[in-house]
Scaffold this active site. Structure first.
Site, short mmCIF file in Angstrom:
data_model
loop_
_atom_site.label_atom_id
_atom_site.label_comp_id
_atom_site.label_asym_id
_atom_site.label_seq_id
_atom_site.Cartn_x
_atom_site.Cartn_y
_atom_site.Cartn_z
N HIS A 88 0.83 -1.21 0.00
CA HIS A 88 0.00 0.00 0.00
C HIS A 88 0.87 1.26 0.00
O HIS A 88 0.63 2.19 -0.78
CB HIS A 88 -0.91 -0.02 1.23
N GLU A 89 1.88 1.27 0.87
CA GLU A 89 2.75 2.45 0.95
C GLU A 89 3.60 2.61 -0.31
O GLU A 89 3.80 3.73 -0.79
CB GLU A 89 3.65 2.35 2.19
N HIS A 103 1.69 4.26 -2.95
CA HIS A 103 1.70 5.73 -2.87
C HIS A 103 2.94 6.30 -3.59
O HIS A 103 2.85 7.33 -4.26
CB HIS A 103 1.72 6.18 -1.41
N GLU A 149 -6.12 6.86 -1.32
CA GLU A 149 -6.07 5.64 -0.52
C GLU A 149 -6.67 4.47 -1.29
O GLU A 149 -6.14 3.35 -1.25
CB GLU A 149 -6.81 5.85 0.81
#
Length: 280
Positions: free
Chosen positions: A144-145, A148, A226
């Site tokens: 997930h990070e 980003h 997100e």
């Protein structure tokens, strides 16, 4: 998904322009309060502060953000599983360089990524996250990070954070200037009592409204970012249940949250300054 990411990048550029407009408005207001002809000079000063902060960030903004969060870099010997996961997700995402890995000594389960470019990316996780998640769940959070970073969200958040910080700084300065001119300042000494009151009220309004407006703009694309990072994580791991389970555990944490400044907080998986269970 790629169309959504492209659209998000366009909206990010518009958002930065809007934040810059608020910043220039603050500068003009400060200049006008000081002198009716000083508005343009206020804009120049505001942009000078913004450029200085931007140059500082370009030179080492990631280090500043990591240091402010209390993060320390770890080696493969200290956290082999964590670094293996980061390396796996770097390969899956296609990032050109493996992000540097940091740990924050805090029991709250959380993580965030920084990086003006994919080659300068870093990922930080808390000890609480490492203690509570299994490998699949940790892989989901890391993916997930890195999502980003891959989607250039970290670049946007850094630029937006710098601009919001400059606006907050100028708002505080504006309030101080308003107080000075309202009580014993140059204008009030000439008998302009009513003008001083108006200046004071305007200073209060600007000091309150401008940072709030900046924060609203700052978070305008947050939820969509997100969702896209979640989609990227599912693509990188091929196992969306890992991230879903991790987020459930993180949102269920009821202990003390991280103490971080407002510029860093929105970068975390769960905003430490938001209500319990709220995410960025």
């Amino acid at each position: 998904m790629w169309e959504a990411i492209t659209s998000n990048k366009r909206k990010s550029a518009v958002l930065i322009v809007l934040l810059a407009s608020v910043l220039m408005g603050m500068g003009y207001a400060i200049g006008f309060v000081t002198d009716p002809d000083g508005g343009p000079y206020g804009v120049l000063i505001a942009m000078g502060i913004w450029i200085l902060m931007m140059v500082t960030s370009m030179a080492g903004g990631e280090k500043i953000l990591l240091f402010s969060a209390g993060a320390r870099e770890v080696t493969h010997n200290e956290a082999p599983q964590l670094l293996n996961i980061v390396e796996e997700m770097q390969i899956a995402s296609g990032l050109p360089v493996t992000p540097r890995v940091f740990i924050i000594d805090n029991p709250a389960p959380n993580a965030f990524a920084v990086g003006l470019t994919p080659k300068r990316a870093s990922v930080a996780v808390t000890t609480g996250l490492l203690a509570r998640l299994n490998r699949d769940e940790l892989q989901g959070v890391i993916a997930h990070e890195i999502g980003h970073v891959s989607n250039r969200d970290t670049l946007f958040m850094t630029l937006a954070g710098i601009t919001v910080g400059a606006i907050i700084m100028l708002a505080d300065l504006f309030l101080r200037r308003g107080l000075r001119f309202a009580f014993g300042g140059r204008r009030s000494s000439k008998g302009g009592g009513q003008a001083a009151i108006v200046i004071f009220i305007v200073a209060i309004v600007f000091a309150i409204v401008a940072p709030i407006l900046a924060q609203l703009l700052y978070f305008a694309c947050s939820r969509r970012r997100e969702y896209l990072a979640d989609a990227s994580a599912a693509q990188f791991t091929r196992y969306p249940d890992g991230l879903a389970s991790a987020l459930e555990k993180i949102s269920g944490y009821a202990g003390e949250n991280l103490a971080v400044n407002r510029a860093v907080a929105p970068m975390f998986t769960v905003n430490p300054l938001a209500a319990a269970g709220g995410s960025t």
